[in-house]
Design a protein around this motif. Sequence first.
Motif, PDB file in Angstrom:
ATOM      1  N   HIS B  83       0.826  -1.212   0.000  1.00  0.00           N
ATOM      2  CA  HIS B  83       0.000   0.000   0.000  1.00  0.00           C
ATOM      3  C   HIS B  83       0.858   1.259   0.000  1.00  0.00           C
ATOM      4  CE1 HIS B  83      -3.553  -2.466   0.690  1.00  0.00           C
ATOM      5  NE2 HIS B  83      -2.803  -3.160   1.519  1.00  0.00           N
ATOM      6  N   GLY B  84       2.129   1.091  -0.342  1.00  0.00           N
ATOM      7  CA  GLY B  84       3.021   2.253  -0.416  1.00  0.00           C
ATOM      8  C   GLY B  84       3.328   2.856   0.941  1.00  0.00           C
ATOM      9  N   GLN B  85       3.245   2.037   2.006  1.00  0.00           N
ATOM     10  CA  GLN B  85       3.501   2.570   3.346  1.00  0.00           C
ATOM     11  C   GLN B  85       4.684   1.856   4.001  1.00  0.00           C
ATOM     12  OE1 GLN B  85      -0.401   2.281   5.214  1.00  0.00           O
ATOM     13  NE2 GLN B  85      -1.023   4.238   4.326  1.00  0.00           N
ATOM     14  N   ALA B  86       5.150   2.406   5.097  1.00  0.00           N
ATOM     15  CA  ALA B  86       6.312   1.834   5.779  1.00  0.00           C
ATOM     16  C   ALA B  86       6.332   2.253   7.241  1.00  0.00           C
ATOM     17  CB  ALA B  86       7.603   2.304   5.101  1.00  0.00           C
ATOM     18  N   LEU B  87       7.090   1.497   8.043  1.00  0.00           N
ATOM     19  CA  LEU B  87       7.383   1.902   9.415  1.00  0.00           C
ATOM     20  C   LEU B  87       8.301   3.112   9.323  1.00  0.00           C
ATOM     21  CD1 LEU B  87       8.212  -1.656  10.815  1.00  0.00           C
ATOM     22  CD2 LEU B  87       6.195  -0.304  11.408  1.00  0.00           C
ATOM     23  N   THR B  88       7.910   4.214   9.924  1.00  0.00           N
ATOM     24  CA  THR B  88       8.653   5.459   9.694  1.00  0.00           C
ATOM     25  C   THR B  88       9.993   5.484  10.403  1.00  0.00           C
ATOM     26  OG1 THR B  88       7.692   6.527  11.608  1.00  0.00           O
ATOM     27  CG2 THR B  88       6.520   6.769   9.563  1.00  0.00           C
ATOM     28  N   SER B 122      11.582  11.132  12.359  1.00  0.00           N
ATOM     29  CA  SER B 122      10.270  10.501  12.529  1.00  0.00           C
ATOM     30  C   SER B 122      10.001  10.017  13.940  1.00  0.00           C
ATOM     31  CB  SER B 122      10.140   9.302  11.590  1.00  0.00           C
ATOM     32  OG  SER B 122      10.216   9.727  10.271  1.00  0.00           O
ATOM     33  N   GLY B 123      10.943  10.203  14.848  1.00  0.00           N
ATOM     34  CA  GLY B 123      10.753   9.676  16.193  1.00  0.00           C
ATOM     35  C   GLY B 123      11.169   8.222  16.272  1.00  0.00           C
ATOM     36  N   ALA B 124      11.144   7.700  17.505  1.00  0.00           N
ATOM     37  CA  ALA B 124      11.561   6.329  17.754  1.00  0.00           C
ATOM     38  C   ALA B 124      10.387   5.374  17.547  1.00  0.00           C
ATOM     39  CB  ALA B 124      12.085   6.211  19.180  1.00  0.00           C
ATOM     40  N   ALA B 125      10.655   4.083  17.694  1.00  0.00           N
ATOM     41  CA  ALA B 125       9.579   3.088  17.603  1.00  0.00           C
ATOM     42  C   ALA B 125       8.448   3.455  18.566  1.00  0.00           C
ATOM     43  CB  ALA B 125      10.130   1.702  17.931  1.00  0.00           C
ATOM     44  N   ARG B 126       8.804   3.904  19.772  1.00  0.00           N
ATOM     45  CA  ARG B 126       7.784   4.227  20.778  1.00  0.00           C
ATOM     46  C   ARG B 126       6.884   5.371  20.330  1.00  0.00           C
ATOM     47  NH1 ARG B 126       8.154   9.641  23.000  1.00  0.00           N
ATOM     48  NH2 ARG B 126       8.627   9.255  25.181  1.00  0.00           N
ATOM     49  N   ASP B 127       7.370   6.225  19.411  1.00  0.00           N
ATOM     50  CA  ASP B 127       6.533   7.314  18.923  1.00  0.00           C
ATOM     51  C   ASP B 127       5.505   6.827  17.910  1.00  0.00           C
ATOM     52  OD1 ASP B 127       7.635   9.842  20.163  1.00  0.00           O
ATOM     53  OD2 ASP B 127       9.464   8.973  19.362  1.00  0.00           O
ATOM     54  N   PHE B 176       0.796  -0.082  15.433  1.00  0.00           N
ATOM     55  CA  PHE B 176       1.668   1.031  15.057  1.00  0.00           C
ATOM     56  C   PHE B 176       0.947   1.944  14.075  1.00  0.00           C
ATOM     57  CE2 PHE B 176       5.009  -1.987  16.283  1.00  0.00           C
ATOM     58  CZ  PHE B 176       5.972  -1.161  16.863  1.00  0.00           C
ATOM     59  N   LYS B 177       1.250   3.234  14.150  1.00  0.00           N
ATOM     60  CA  LYS B 177       0.863   4.105  13.042  1.00  0.00           C
ATOM     61  C   LYS B 177       1.995   4.073  12.013  1.00  0.00           C
ATOM     62  CE  LYS B 177       2.477   8.438  15.134  1.00  0.00           C
ATOM     63  NZ  LYS B 177       2.224   9.847  15.372  1.00  0.00           N
ATOM     64  N   VAL B 178       1.650   4.303  10.773  1.00  0.00           N
ATOM     65  CA  VAL B 178       2.631   4.235   9.695  1.00  0.00           C
ATOM     66  C   VAL B 178       2.493   5.478   8.813  1.00  0.00           C
ATOM     67  CG1 VAL B 178       2.664   1.731   9.697  1.00  0.00           C
ATOM     68  CG2 VAL B 178       1.077   2.921   8.178  1.00  0.00           C
ATOM     69  N   LEU B 179       3.379   5.621   7.874  1.00  0.00           N
ATOM     70  CA  LEU B 179       3.299   6.750   6.949  1.00  0.00           C
ATOM     71  C   LEU B 179       3.562   6.252   5.531  1.00  0.00           C
ATOM     72  CD1 LEU B 179       5.163   9.757   8.634  1.00  0.00           C
ATOM     73  CD2 LEU B 179       2.729   9.604   8.074  1.00  0.00           C
ATOM     74  N   PRO B 180       3.184   7.047   4.533  1.00  0.00           N
ATOM     75  CA  PRO B 180       3.538   6.662   3.168  1.00  0.00           C
ATOM     76  C   PRO B 180       5.054   6.506   3.061  1.00  0.00           C
ATOM     77  CG  PRO B 180       2.004   8.504   3.144  1.00  0.00           C
ATOM     78  CD  PRO B 180       2.388   8.281   4.578  1.00  0.00           C
ATOM     79  N   LYS B 181       5.452   5.504   2.327  1.00  0.00           N
ATOM     80  CA  LYS B 181       6.878   5.256   2.114  1.00  0.00           C
ATOM     81  C   LYS B 181       7.431   6.373   1.221  1.00  0.00           C
ATOM     82  CE  LYS B 181       9.663   1.343   0.647  1.00  0.00           C
ATOM     83  NZ  LYS B 181       9.707  -0.011   1.160  1.00  0.00           N
TER      84      LYS B 181
END
Lengths: 481, 397
Positions: B83-88, B122-127, B176-181
């Motif tokens: 879906h064109g997204q990734a873990l930020t 983008s902040g850490a994993a915890r963000d 997790f929230k994600v963002l567009p890659k």
Amino acid sequence: MGTIAIPEPNMDILARRQEIVQDLQKLVSGEGVISDPTELVPYETDAFTAYRRVPLAVVLPQTTEQVAAVLKYCNKAGVPVIPRGAGTSLSGGAIPQEDAIVIGVAKMSRVLDVNYSNRTATVQAGITNLNVSDHVGPDGFFYAPDPSSQLACTIAGNIGMNSGGAHCLKYGVTTNNLLGVKMVMLDGTVLDIGGEHLDAPGYDLLGLVCGSEGQIGIITEAVVRILPKPEGARPVLFGFETAESAGECVASIIAAGLVPVAMEFMDKLAIEICEAFAKAGYPMDVAALLIIEVEGSEAEMREQLGKIIEIARRHGVKTIKESQSAMEAAAIWKGRKSAFGATGRVADYICMDGTIPTGQLPYVLARMAQITDHYGLRVANVFHAGDGNLHPLILYDVNDPAERQKAEDAGNDILTLCVEVGGCLTGEHGVGIEKRDLMRVQFTEEDLRQQMLVRAVFDPAWQLNPAKVFPLDGRVSGQAA
Amino acid sequence: MSDLTPASEAELVSMVQQAMSDATPLFVRGNGTRSGLGRTVQSATTLSTSNLSGITLLEPAEMVFSAKAGTPVSVVEAALAEHGQALTFEPMDHRRLYGTDKEPTIGAVAAGNISGPRRIISGAARDSLIGVRFVNGKGELIKNGGRVMKNVTGLDLVKLLSGSWGTLGILSEVTFKVLPKPIHSATLQFSNLADDKAIAALCEAMKSQFEASGAAHLPAGLDGDQAKTLIRLEGFETQLRYRLDQMAKYLSEFGKAEEIAEAESAVLWQGIRDCGPLAEPTDHAVWKISVAPTKGADFMARFASTHDTRYFFDWSGGLIWVAIDPQTHADAGASALRKLLAETGGHATLMRGPADLRSRIEVFHPQPAAVMRITSQIKNTFDPQNIFNPGFMYSGV
């Protein structure tokens, strides 16, 4: 009167009023202690004005050491403490009780250090949110979380409530923009958590403090992330004939991989109220309005806007209006950010703060209309559409007890609906007293018990902001540290 | 040595209840790709979440997903990429550092708060972690946070769990929230800069409006003979072009920037993410040190003046990876590092080192007494019998 219980005051403490005030005056001299009954009145409530209690006294310390001395004293004397920033809480987070001392941090409002290379600002926690941005603004920086009350609300309060704002879709909420705090615990111990470096070792106490609603300590200083301002920013108005098509447009924009820096929704009543107040040039012939802001270089904004407009057209957008100048852009935001204040000119209201999965937006909009219709109340909807944070403003007459009860009931029904569709009771205003008795809608007894046990590590006898967040029955106390 | 691999939340609950009543300590893990981290844990029984696997919610239009804790990170990343997204936050893969195989799990990414170079923007994993389900040491299934990106309802236990390395609870599901890659990315390289000058360049880059998503410095001898100062930029095609040009111009005082194109840039940053330059030799200890970026160069100069080390900087100079031979320096430099950090501010974690070293020195940065007392008390509220990873982070924690 409303139905939210505030504990009866401890008569022993009330009887010791004079002695307590004298003791406090020794710790914080001069005008730092307020005890005159008329001068205490401004502290009887916050922005959740339906509930009021005049506190025993208010202390306005000017140093961390004074905060520590006062907390240590209150701890020993068994006096409840209500931490307060600017008193802008919409959930009653800063509402006192008659046997409590309010500790306000507003006099600690200086910027201590700015380091642009590290992108950090170290501030005293009583500084207002906007003053942080104003301080670094001339050098091309800003502090990202921007709650609508940013002119008045303090960083301490923002940390207490983990405040958000209109731009968190891109920049996150307070917890994502906080690197360190100086916190005073109830026993007077001063902790430095985090700093200019990232990711403090051990358990993430910084993350725990943020959003803890004044229940585990008082923040006196903070290190916050400051960011370079984008090259340009442009809000654009999109008017729709139905609220549903506006909601679907939001979902399509995100699904297309576009993340505008802000996407704000207003319904017809909210548009009317805000336009009358701010003269922002909002279209008046639409049922719903989206304010979508893009940022970056001119070419970047053009490209992003082009894609957004294409999507909006697919969803039958009726009007598109781009801001043509910085003044127009400011007016567009002024209208949105003054929504609560402008509504207050029209009627009394309670402001909800539930969050929902954005895919549920059309359904929730329809259900909310049914709920308020059922109670015969009017509702103005403004919300952060990109992240599903709803702010329905339920209008009522505070002098009509029956209507006030209806407004509270409607609010409870709406928040229950938010949880039912997979959301939360509060997105950025906090639980306070307002949503305290609904916590069991979202959490099991085990969930709450684990939270209360952690709380008790910091405040075993429930002295810090004690009537907030957790239902008054079934509370868990801790062992003294 | 026995292994527990619950296949459901209910099974996890009953296994923990059993362990609690038997007072059996559990060594909690995902797939064990980070074996070699932490203080040495005395535990006969391992509980792995590897059988709790699968994505349970994927809502690209809401930029959010949930997955059971044992779901491989690669599975999550593939599903998001569709879906064109990734873990930020670009989670680090530790296999290179520890020489392990199998697949890192999304639960461990949450439990270890594991981030990568994008952490500075983008902040850490915890963000990005917005919701958890976990079983505490009393065998209670607890949820906190949610699937909406803004939630401040009650105390934020999500943050406490993230970075607690399984000592507070065993995660069963994470959201997790994600963002567009980023559609395209490329890197600007400045060559032959000394550490202080290089970090000045990185900090300048982070001050600019062009949204650098990576800012690292590899001193000479680490990856070739030349020192390399690297700044990654992202965007759609014209945006990226614009940002590369503007950034090169903006940093012209640091020399002429060379462009590293997308494919090569991706490999480069993967290496930085995974601490590749220091993975060999494998018998060297590796430290992860966090300081304010502006203090990085001076801090490292002082440490290197008395210790034989190899190192590089990420996070604009604020993250320093340091390799040191424990044969040469018996405590791998621990006491000197921590003494320096007491002045500089910041912290150091021993990410890799022989077991005997990890039993002799504090692996996680020592905390002030008041914080340590709170830490122990918090641990006690989640895990009163101390059955989860006992002593993994600190004595008793």
